[in-house]
Motif scaffolding. Structure first.
Motif, PDB file in Angstrom:
ATOM      1  N   LYS A   1       0.823  -1.224   0.000  1.00  0.00           N
ATOM      2  CA  LYS A   1       0.000   0.000   0.000  1.00  0.00           C
ATOM      3  C   LYS A   1       0.848   1.261   0.000  1.00  0.00           C
ATOM      4  CE  LYS A   1       0.471  -1.819   4.231  1.00  0.00           C
ATOM      5  NZ  LYS A   1       0.166  -2.986   5.008  1.00  0.00           N
TER       6      LYS A   1
ATOM      7  N   GLY B   1      -5.847  -2.884  11.255  1.00  0.00           N
ATOM      8  CA  GLY B   1      -6.257  -3.870  12.255  1.00  0.00           C
ATOM      9  C   GLY B   1      -5.579  -3.644  13.598  1.00  0.00           C
ATOM     10  N   THR B   2      -4.309  -3.229  13.559  1.00  0.00           N
ATOM     11  CA  THR B   2      -3.570  -3.009  14.805  1.00  0.00           C
ATOM     12  C   THR B   2      -4.234  -1.918  15.628  1.00  0.00           C
ATOM     13  OG1 THR B   2      -1.551  -3.670  13.701  1.00  0.00           O
ATOM     14  CG2 THR B   2      -1.291  -2.396  15.721  1.00  0.00           C
TER      15      THR B   2
ATOM     16  N   ASP C   1      -0.320   4.052   7.875  1.00  0.00           N
ATOM     17  CA  ASP C   1      -0.756   2.869   7.122  1.00  0.00           C
ATOM     18  C   ASP C   1      -2.197   3.063   6.639  1.00  0.00           C
ATOM     19  OD1 ASP C   1      -0.507  -0.123   6.462  1.00  0.00           O
ATOM     20  OD2 ASP C   1      -2.251  -0.101   7.781  1.00  0.00           O
TER      21      ASP C   1
END
Ligand code: HSE
Length: 461
Positions: free
Chosen positions: A130, A185-186, A226
């Motif tokens: 990404k 997700g983190t 991210d």
């Protein structure tokens, strides 16, 4: 690059169809895949291509063989018997036998060279990267279009959730108004643990790293970088605009406190780290920040490491896509789906790839990305005020003078020191107005320290 028909010659009986090798006949050449990087994602894709080979071949009509792996060091977890292994990863890219290069090393330096060289060599590319696409995707796609090859990237956003295909194909008839996603997700794991178990931020981060969810540099996760990479890609697909990572507004979750999480809850909201892209009259909002959302929304109940993207488009209305956004299996699922797409095209009489950014390259729009000051949103404000008569009147006067309407107000009992936390929810207002109001409130003698500001979105149609 070989193109041409590739039909399955014969299929085994139905009872054994799921695990038997499919006989394609001698005239159908297998497709050769080279994997660059044998970490979690590369190894996951390698295993998946082997474990589900028969089922995948029934979909492609051709056998897919991983023939060459580039990895700087051994990874004893994977059985590479019969596969060429190169320490020099460019050997994979320059291998004439390889049809599709899978780039899963991450980063934007060597990975960029790998992808650009693969394109120059006339190879199709599948990547999960990404950061590379958000920062250099415009030049990569232009080079690929010029060379007549494809760069597929389903795994770059939301892991196993096929959101790229949704935006590019499933919603192709729609005008997309906005999307909002939990796409890291983190971060979601950390916020969930903080809310449900009252755990400390850094304690949960450490666990996420141990579980293999976090990026190599965890600041990418917790500072929203991210998510901004992924949002940049989603916005381009949704609105047909160039990739513009540098214009994304990015705010992390490191300053969120347990108190804010629980006050939000008292008011009927959850705090999620959202990536939001919205088309408004003046341009496009592109922003990642902690966001209060009503607890009744499905997306507010996306917990743990899971990802979800809510898309509002017309005429279909709101649609929600949910699933695992990280990990070997889910990410490999997306990588292999891209390989399947490319193999199908390779086997067609004439290739007709879906445009990289969903819209035809000559139809990409120059709609501006709006500066954050022009974004309109609601706010959660937490002030610490001296417990004295008239303080709240001063605060509400500052807001009303600027036309900012209060939606809810919550005052907590006084601290021993004689100060009170006051929580305000506002109606939508331009960020510039809110910045001025916050500065004016912070200048009041009875307001202590900085005001905490968290944006609030109702996410309704
Ligand atoms: N670090 C990322 C996350 C991995 O936590 O979502 C998938 O991009």
């Amino acid at each position: 690059m070989e193109h041409g028909p590739g039909r399955v010659k014969s299929l085994p009986g139905c009872s054994s169809i799921y695990n038997s090798p499919v006989d394609f006949g001698d005239d159908v050449k297998p497709v050769s895949v080279g994997i660059v990087g044998l970490g979690t994602v590369g190894g996951g894709a390698f295993n998946l291509l082997r474990d589900n080979a028969a089922e995948i071949s029934r979909r492609t009509g051709r056998e897919i063989r991983v023939t060459h792996v580039g990895a700087r060091r051994d990874n004893p977890k994977y059985d590479l018997d019969g596969v060429r292994v190169s320490r020099e990863i460019m050997d994979v890219v320059n291998d004439p036998a390889v049809d599709i290069v899978v780039e899963v090393i991450g980063g934007t330096t060597t990975a960029r060279d790998v992808v650009m060289q693969a394109i120059q060599n006339g190879k199709h590319v599948v990547t999960a990267n990404k950061a590379l696409l958000a920062e250099f995707g415009n030049e990569i796609f232009a080079a690929a279009e010029q060379k007549g090859v494809y760069v597929a990237f389903e795994a770059a956003v939301a892991g196993g959730v096929p959101i790229i295909k949704v935006l590019r194909e499933g919603l192709a008839a729609n005008r997309i108004d906005w999307l909002a996603g939990i796409i890291n997700g983190t971060g979601n794991f950390i916020l969930t643990e903080m809310r449900e178990k009252g755990r400390d931020f850094y304690d949960v981060l450490k666990e996420a790293q141990e579980l293999g969810y976090a990026e190599a540099d965890p600041t990418f996760d917790v500072e929203g970088i991210d998510a901004a990479h992924k949002l940049t890609i989603l916005a381009s697909l949704a609105f047909g605009i160039p990739l513009q990572f540098s214009k994304a507004y990015t705010e992390g979750i490191t300053r969120l406190t347990r108190d804010d999480v629980s006050y939000a809850e008292e008011l009927g909201f959850r705090i999620k780290h959202l990536g939001i892209a919205r088309r408004v009259e003046e341009g496009i909002e592109l922003r990642v920040h902690p966001t209060l959302i009503p607890e009744a929304r499905l997306i507010a109940n996306v917990n743990g490491v899971k990802n979800a993207v809510l898309v509002q488009s017309s005429p279909v209305g709101a649609t929600l896509y949910y699933g695992a956004g990280a990990g070997a299996g889910p990410t490999a699922s997306a990588v292999v789906a891209d390989i399947v797409d490319v193999v199908r095209e390779l086997s067609a009489e004439k290739t007709a790839f879906v445009p990289h950014l969903a819209f035809q390259p000559n139809a990409i729009a120059d709609t501006p990305i709006l500066p954050m000051e022009q974004v309109v949103t609601s706010y959660y404000l937490r002030l610490t005020a001296n417990d004295r008569p008239g303080v709240l009147a001063d605060v509400t006067r500052i807001l009303s003078e600027r036309g900012i309407s209060i939606e809810a107000i919550l005052q907590k009992p006084a601290h021993e020191a004689g100060s009170v936390p006051v929580i305000l929810l506002t109606k939508p207002v331009k960020e510039k107005e809110m910045n001025q109001a916050i500065a004016a409130m912070e200048a009041l003698d009875d307001i202590i320290g900085k005001i905490v500001r968290i944006r609030l979105e109702n996410l309704d149609a």
